[in-house]
Scaffold this motif. Structure first.
Motif, PDB file in Angstrom:
ATOM      1  N   ARG A 282      28.202  39.553 -56.560  1.00 54.95           N
ATOM      2  CA  ARG A 282      30.024  39.536 -56.366  1.00 54.95           C
ATOM      3  C   ARG A 282      30.037  38.742 -57.321  1.00 54.95           C
ATOM      4  NH1 ARG A 282      32.236  43.504 -53.501  1.00 54.95           N
ATOM      5  NH2 ARG A 282      30.885  44.275 -51.905  1.00 54.95           N
ATOM      6  N   PHE A 283      31.458  38.118 -57.790  1.00 48.93           N
ATOM      7  CA  PHE A 283      30.808  36.271 -58.609  1.00 48.93           C
ATOM      8  C   PHE A 283      30.230  36.688 -59.412  1.00 48.93           C
ATOM      9  CE2 PHE A 283      33.047  36.863 -54.767  1.00 48.93           C
ATOM     10  CZ  PHE A 283      34.494  37.016 -54.354  1.00 48.93           C
ATOM     11  N   GLU A 284      29.746  37.633 -60.455  1.00 44.59           N
ATOM     12  CA  GLU A 284      28.721  37.012 -61.203  1.00 44.59           C
ATOM     13  C   GLU A 284      28.755  36.103 -62.103  1.00 44.59           C
ATOM     14  OE1 GLU A 284      26.873  40.061 -62.993  1.00 44.59           O
ATOM     15  OE2 GLU A 284      25.749  41.106 -61.234  1.00 44.59           O
ATOM     16  N   ILE A 285      27.740  35.126 -62.408  1.00 37.83           N
ATOM     17  CA  ILE A 285      28.387  33.887 -63.974  1.00 37.83           C
ATOM     18  C   ILE A 285      26.924  34.240 -64.614  1.00 37.83           C
ATOM     19  CG2 ILE A 285      28.568  31.544 -65.170  1.00 37.83           C
ATOM     20  CD1 ILE A 285      30.507  31.700 -61.919  1.00 37.83           C
ATOM     21  N   GLY A 286      26.632  35.039 -65.684  1.00 39.72           N
ATOM     22  CA  GLY A 286      25.294  34.853 -66.257  1.00 39.72           C
ATOM     23  C   GLY A 286      25.889  34.445 -67.795  1.00 39.72           C
ATOM     24  N   ILE A 287      24.768  34.287 -68.454  1.00 39.94           N
ATOM     25  CA  ILE A 287      23.970  33.983 -69.627  1.00 39.94           C
ATOM     26  C   ILE A 287      23.539  35.697 -70.047  1.00 39.94           C
ATOM     27  CG2 ILE A 287      22.496  33.265 -72.066  1.00 39.94           C
ATOM     28  CD1 ILE A 287      22.429  31.052 -69.861  1.00 39.94           C
ATOM     29  N   PRO A 288      24.329  36.050 -71.364  1.00 40.65           N
ATOM     30  CA  PRO A 288      24.245  37.656 -71.854  1.00 40.65           C
ATOM     31  C   PRO A 288      22.520  37.822 -72.693  1.00 40.65           C
ATOM     32  CG  PRO A 288      26.317  37.196 -72.113  1.00 40.65           C
ATOM     33  CD  PRO A 288      25.422  35.955 -71.919  1.00 40.65           C
ATOM     34  N   ASN A 289      22.048  38.715 -71.942  1.00 37.62           N
ATOM     35  CA  ASN A 289      20.230  39.154 -72.657  1.00 37.62           C
ATOM     36  C   ASN A 289      19.639  37.715 -71.740  1.00 37.62           C
ATOM     37  OD1 ASN A 289      21.428  41.599 -73.271  1.00 37.62           O
ATOM     38  ND2 ASN A 289      21.715  40.345 -75.384  1.00 37.62           N
ATOM     39  N   GLY A 290      20.242  37.206 -71.163  1.00 40.38           N
ATOM     40  CA  GLY A 290      19.289  36.029 -70.672  1.00 40.38           C
ATOM     41  C   GLY A 290      18.399  36.070 -70.004  1.00 40.38           C
ATOM     42  N   ALA A 291      17.709  37.251 -69.110  1.00 37.95           N
ATOM     43  CA  ALA A 291      16.582  37.708 -67.949  1.00 37.95           C
ATOM     44  C   ALA A 291      16.092  38.437 -69.442  1.00 37.95           C
ATOM     45  CB  ALA A 291      17.342  38.279 -66.686  1.00 37.95           C
ATOM     46  N   SER A 292      16.328  39.289 -70.095  1.00 34.68           N
ATOM     47  CA  SER A 292      15.057  39.641 -70.415  1.00 34.68           C
ATOM     48  C   SER A 292      14.693  39.189 -71.651  1.00 34.68           C
ATOM     49  CB  SER A 292      16.160  40.768 -71.514  1.00 34.68           C
ATOM     50  OG  SER A 292      16.939  42.260 -70.757  1.00 34.68           O
ATOM     51  N   LEU A 293      15.143  38.203 -72.132  1.00 34.23           N
ATOM     52  CA  LEU A 293      13.913  37.461 -72.826  1.00 34.23           C
ATOM     53  C   LEU A 293      13.594  36.167 -72.620  1.00 34.23           C
ATOM     54  CD1 LEU A 293      17.714  36.329 -75.627  1.00 34.23           C
ATOM     55  CD2 LEU A 293      15.367  37.177 -75.892  1.00 34.23           C
ATOM     56  N   ILE A 294      13.840  36.354 -71.600  1.00 34.07           N
ATOM     57  CA  ILE A 294      12.804  35.411 -70.265  1.00 34.07           C
ATOM     58  C   ILE A 294      11.501  36.348 -70.119  1.00 34.07           C
ATOM     59  CG2 ILE A 294      12.039  33.529 -68.575  1.00 34.07           C
ATOM     60  CD1 ILE A 294      15.024  32.410 -68.806  1.00 34.07           C
ATOM     61  N   LEU A 295      11.735  36.747 -69.232  1.00 34.67           N
ATOM     62  CA  LEU A 295      10.630  37.782 -69.039  1.00 34.67           C
ATOM     63  C   LEU A 295      10.193  39.118 -69.764  1.00 34.67           C
ATOM     64  CD1 LEU A 295      12.947  39.441 -65.313  1.00 34.67           C
ATOM     65  CD2 LEU A 295      10.660  37.553 -66.092  1.00 34.67           C
ATOM     66  N   LYS A 296      11.212  39.759 -70.239  1.00 36.59           N
ATOM     67  CA  LYS A 296      10.414  40.386 -71.826  1.00 36.59           C
ATOM     68  C   LYS A 296      10.300  39.581 -73.017  1.00 36.59           C
ATOM     69  CE  LYS A 296       9.180  43.452 -68.794  1.00 36.59           C
ATOM     70  NZ  LYS A 296       7.384  44.337 -69.669  1.00 36.59           N
ATOM     71  N   HIS A 297      10.352  38.562 -73.482  1.00 40.52           N
ATOM     72  CA  HIS A 297      10.532  38.342 -74.860  1.00 40.52           C
ATOM     73  C   HIS A 297      12.168  38.488 -76.333  1.00 40.52           C
ATOM     74  CE1 HIS A 297       6.699  36.357 -73.018  1.00 40.52           C
ATOM     75  NE2 HIS A 297       8.265  34.986 -72.629  1.00 40.52           N
ATOM     76  N   HIS A 298      12.639  39.402 -75.779  1.00 39.59           N
ATOM     77  CA  HIS A 298      13.523  40.179 -76.424  1.00 39.59           C
ATOM     78  C   HIS A 298      14.453  40.861 -75.592  1.00 39.59           C
ATOM     79  CE1 HIS A 298      12.477  44.419 -75.569  1.00 39.59           C
ATOM     80  NE2 HIS A 298      10.810  43.436 -75.391  1.00 39.59           N
ATOM     81  N   ALA A 299      15.544  40.298 -76.727  1.00 38.80           N
ATOM     82  CA  ALA A 299      16.660  40.370 -75.945  1.00 38.80           C
ATOM     83  C   ALA A 299      16.830  42.651 -75.008  1.00 38.80           C
ATOM     84  CB  ALA A 299      18.387  40.916 -76.728  1.00 38.80           C
ATOM     85  N   ASP A 300      16.556  43.600 -75.867  1.00 40.35           N
ATOM     86  CA  ASP A 300      16.515  45.106 -75.037  1.00 40.35           C
ATOM     87  C   ASP A 300      14.532  44.950 -74.585  1.00 40.35           C
ATOM     88  OD1 ASP A 300      18.251  45.194 -77.094  1.00 40.35           O
ATOM     89  OD2 ASP A 300      16.884  46.004 -78.849  1.00 40.35           O
ATOM     90  N   GLY A 301      13.940  43.710 -73.982  1.00 47.62           N
ATOM     91  CA  GLY A 301      13.439  44.048 -72.735  1.00 47.62           C
ATOM     92  C   GLY A 301      13.823  44.748 -71.204  1.00 47.62           C
ATOM     93  N   VAL A 302      13.020  45.909 -70.701  1.00 47.03           N
ATOM     94  CA  VAL A 302      13.305  46.362 -69.443  1.00 47.03           C
ATOM     95  C   VAL A 302      12.607  45.671 -68.342  1.00 47.03           C
ATOM     96  CG1 VAL A 302      13.384  48.302 -68.052  1.00 47.03           C
ATOM     97  CG2 VAL A 302      13.491  48.761 -70.727  1.00 47.03           C
ATOM     98  N   VAL A 303      14.144  44.810 -67.990  1.00 47.88           N
ATOM     99  CA  VAL A 303      13.719  44.113 -66.672  1.00 47.88           C
ATOM    100  C   VAL A 303      13.856  44.927 -65.650  1.00 47.88           C
ATOM    101  CG1 VAL A 303      14.549  42.509 -65.223  1.00 47.88           C
ATOM    102  CG2 VAL A 303      14.659  42.600 -67.158  1.00 47.88           C
ATOM    103  N   PRO A 304      12.912  44.964 -63.951  1.00 48.48           N
ATOM    104  CA  PRO A 304      13.223  46.562 -63.235  1.00 48.48           C
ATOM    105  C   PRO A 304      14.084  45.669 -61.854  1.00 48.48           C
ATOM    106  CG  PRO A 304      10.966  44.295 -62.535  1.00 48.48           C
ATOM    107  CD  PRO A 304      11.794  44.366 -64.040  1.00 48.48           C
ATOM    108  N   GLY A 305      14.596  46.758 -61.297  1.00 49.29           N
ATOM    109  CA  GLY A 305      15.568  46.985 -60.602  1.00 49.29           C
ATOM    110  C   GLY A 305      15.222  47.112 -59.321  1.00 49.29           C
ATOM    111  N   LEU A 306      16.150  45.969 -58.220  1.00 45.97           N
ATOM    112  CA  LEU A 306      15.748  46.278 -57.044  1.00 45.97           C
ATOM    113  C   LEU A 306      16.205  47.777 -56.258  1.00 45.97           C
ATOM    114  CD1 LEU A 306      17.692  43.843 -56.260  1.00 45.97           C
ATOM    115  CD2 LEU A 306      15.116  43.609 -55.069  1.00 45.97           C
ATOM    116  N   ASN A 307      17.012  48.688 -57.199  1.00 44.44           N
ATOM    117  CA  ASN A 307      17.297  49.944 -57.090  1.00 44.44           C
ATOM    118  C   ASN A 307      16.032  50.648 -56.309  1.00 44.44           C
ATOM    119  OD1 ASN A 307      19.971  49.932 -56.004  1.00 44.44           O
ATOM    120  ND2 ASN A 307      20.343  49.893 -57.900  1.00 44.44           N
ATOM    121  N   ASP A 308      14.847  50.771 -57.418  1.00 48.65           N
ATOM    122  CA  ASP A 308      13.396  51.468 -57.754  1.00 48.65           C
ATOM    123  C   ASP A 308      12.331  51.172 -56.400  1.00 48.65           C
ATOM    124  OD1 ASP A 308      14.795  51.605 -60.245  1.00 48.65           O
ATOM    125  OD2 ASP A 308      13.374  50.089 -61.156  1.00 48.65           O
ATOM    126  N   PHE A 309      12.983  50.242 -55.239  1.00 48.14           N
ATOM    127  CA  PHE A 309      12.951  49.653 -54.294  1.00 48.14           C
ATOM    128  C   PHE A 309      13.174  49.934 -52.854  1.00 48.14           C
ATOM    129  CE2 PHE A 309      11.231  47.263 -58.169  1.00 48.14           C
ATOM    130  CZ  PHE A 309      10.042  47.579 -58.535  1.00 48.14           C
TER     131      PHE A 309
END
Length: 478
Positions: A282-309
């Motif tokens: 709720r009430f998200e404030i974020g930088i678009p593509n930021g997590a993908s860029l940091i973790l995968k080093h490109h904007a289209d990088g796939v980041v794991p989600g909690l619903n997989d666990f």
């Protein structure tokens, strides 16, 4: 037994113990090496400001060392009183690693710390320097073995399970498990940053009190320079540690990022209120593509989600999201505050001025070059290392849940069959004692700073002039 209540209280109790304990090794790990630097500078230059700095900070080291030893003993008891299942299952690995820490590190520290503390004028200079170096090395070696065990609990390898008990098959694989190098580097750098801001902050406090002695100037510059140098290295080490965690504990990274669904173009959330019941933020404030860029080093990088666990019955197989999400942001936010303050102070203290023959040479200016607000800001930041360390530790340890040893045993498998009221009683006692000791610890350091500041006004204690007579008085063994 009400397992849930006992489990929760036991977890809180261990968290309280280790939170209190880790504060002091975080200081001694690096402060021993800083003291060695002060001692070597005094031996090389004969400038008494370095011995004055050594004499002041060795008192802080002694206090921190004593507090760490006492709290560490208390914490180790809980393996038997609260978590017997841990040693019953993995004691063949955890026991030897803890023994290595005592035999190779603690005995080394204990054997030479007396010479380090009281040998200024009682032993030859080379022996005093050697004792300081061995104590510093001992604290680092102790850290190594503790991090080996902790890392193995996150990324276990080199063992086999026989009748529900872990047996070592390769000690080299156990020691050099996949996450150990990253955790060790991250922890050591955290310790040096903690000490750099502690040294700078206490020195700034003495400056505010009117202490203009040369050792205060030297330690303030040392603390600022060390912080400015190490914080970008720590950010890089943290990034590498995060990538290693993504490989071996993706559910932890998903909680850190507050990411529920696996996919690309994941934003870097600056603020959010994770809702585990609804499995959304709720009430998200974020930088678009930021997590993908940091973790995968490109904007289209796939980041794991909690619903997989999530288990088939709907039971989460990931850690509690909000504590991990927010502790991670506290750690990162504190780190960037460290970066801004240390670089600002270093920039303002560093100047370039014309020298003879038209040359331009870098020069550390006097502390007067710092504006008063910045000097005042250094004082509360003296404890910023503690904040960042605890936040990082919570991220790591809560992020491992529900596992105690990843993939081997869950936390509820290790908890003791102890009545919840008994755990609650000891928890309250621990918290009361720890609160009193922590207040006393900070108060003693403030007292030492005030005493040193008052002594700076006494001509008999003046450290503004060097001379062979003063050097001999400080350490006749020279």
């Amino acid at each position: 037994m009400d397992v849930l209540d006992t489990l929760l209280l036991s977890r809180i109790q261990f968290a309280a113990n280790i939170s209190f304990h880790i504060l002091f090794p975080t200081i001694t790990i690096a402060l021993g090496w800083v003291l060695l630097f002060f001692r070597l500078r005094f031996a090389a230059t004969g400038d008494d400001k370095w011995m004055a700095a050594y004499r002041f900070w060795v008192k802080v080291f002694a206090l921190s060392f004593a507090m760490g030893v006492v709290s560490g003993i208390t914490m180790s008891f809980q393996f038997g009183t609260n978590w017997p299942g841990f040693m019953e299952t993995v004691g063949n690995i955890a026991g030897p690693l803890l023994a290595y820490e005592v035999l190779t590190a603690f005995f080394l520290e204990a054997a030479f710390v007396g010479i380090m503390l009281f040998g200024f004028s009682r032993v030859p200079a080379w022996l005093h320097i050697t004792a300081t170096a061995l104590v510093a090395f001992g604290t680092l070696l102790s850290t190594f073995w503790i991090i080996v065990l902790n890392s193995w609990m996150h990324t276990p390898q080199g063992f086999e399970m026989i009748d529900g008990v872990a047996h070592a098959t390769s000690w080299s694989e156990i020691i050099f498990n996949p996450s150990m190098p990253y955790r060790f580097a991250h922890m050591v750098l955290a310790s040096f940053l903690t000490v750099s801001f502690l040294v700078a902050g206490v020195s700034a406090f003495r400056w505010i009190l009117g202490d203009r002695s040369r050792d205060v100037r030297a330690t303030l510059k040392t603390g600022v320079a060390m912080a400015a140098l190490l914080i970008p290295i720590q950010i890089l080490a943290g990034d590498m540690h995060g990538l290693n965690t993504l490989e071996h504990q993706p559910q932890k990274v998903a909680a850190m990022e507050g990411n529920w669904d696996t996919g690309p173009n994941v934003p870097l959330l600056l603020f959010a209120l994770p809702d585990e019941a609804a499995r959304e933020n709720r009430f998200e404030i974020g930088i678009p593509n930021g997590a993908s860029l940091i973790l995968k080093h490109h904007a289209d990088g796939v980041v794991p989600g909690l619903n997989d666990f999530v288990a088939e019955d709907g039971t989460p197989l990931h850690p509690p999201v909000s504590p991990v999400f927010w502790s991670f942001r506290v750690m990162v936010g504190t780190g960037f505050a460290m970066l801004a303050l240390s670089w600002s102070a270093a920039f303002l203290m560093w100047r370039r001025r014309d020298r003879h023959e038209g040359r331009i040479k870098g020069h550390w200016m006097a502390v007067e070059g710092l504006p008063k607000p910045l000097i005042w800001a250094l004082v509360p930041m003296a404890l910023s290392g503690w904040v960042a360390t605890l936040a990082g530790w919570y991220t790591t340890e809560i992020g491992r849940q529900p596992w105690l040893v990843q993939g081997v045993m869950t936390t509820d498998m290790a908890v003791a069959d102890v009545p919840a009221p008994m755990v609650m009683g000891t928890l309250v006692g621990y918290l009361a004692v720890y609160a009193a000791l922590l207040i006393a610890y900070v108060g003693v350091i403030a007292y030492l700073a005030r005493k040193a500041a008052r002594g700076a006004d006494d001509p008999a204690n003046d450290m503004t002039h060097s001379g062979k007579a003063q050097v001999a008085a400080l350490n006749p063994a020279e």
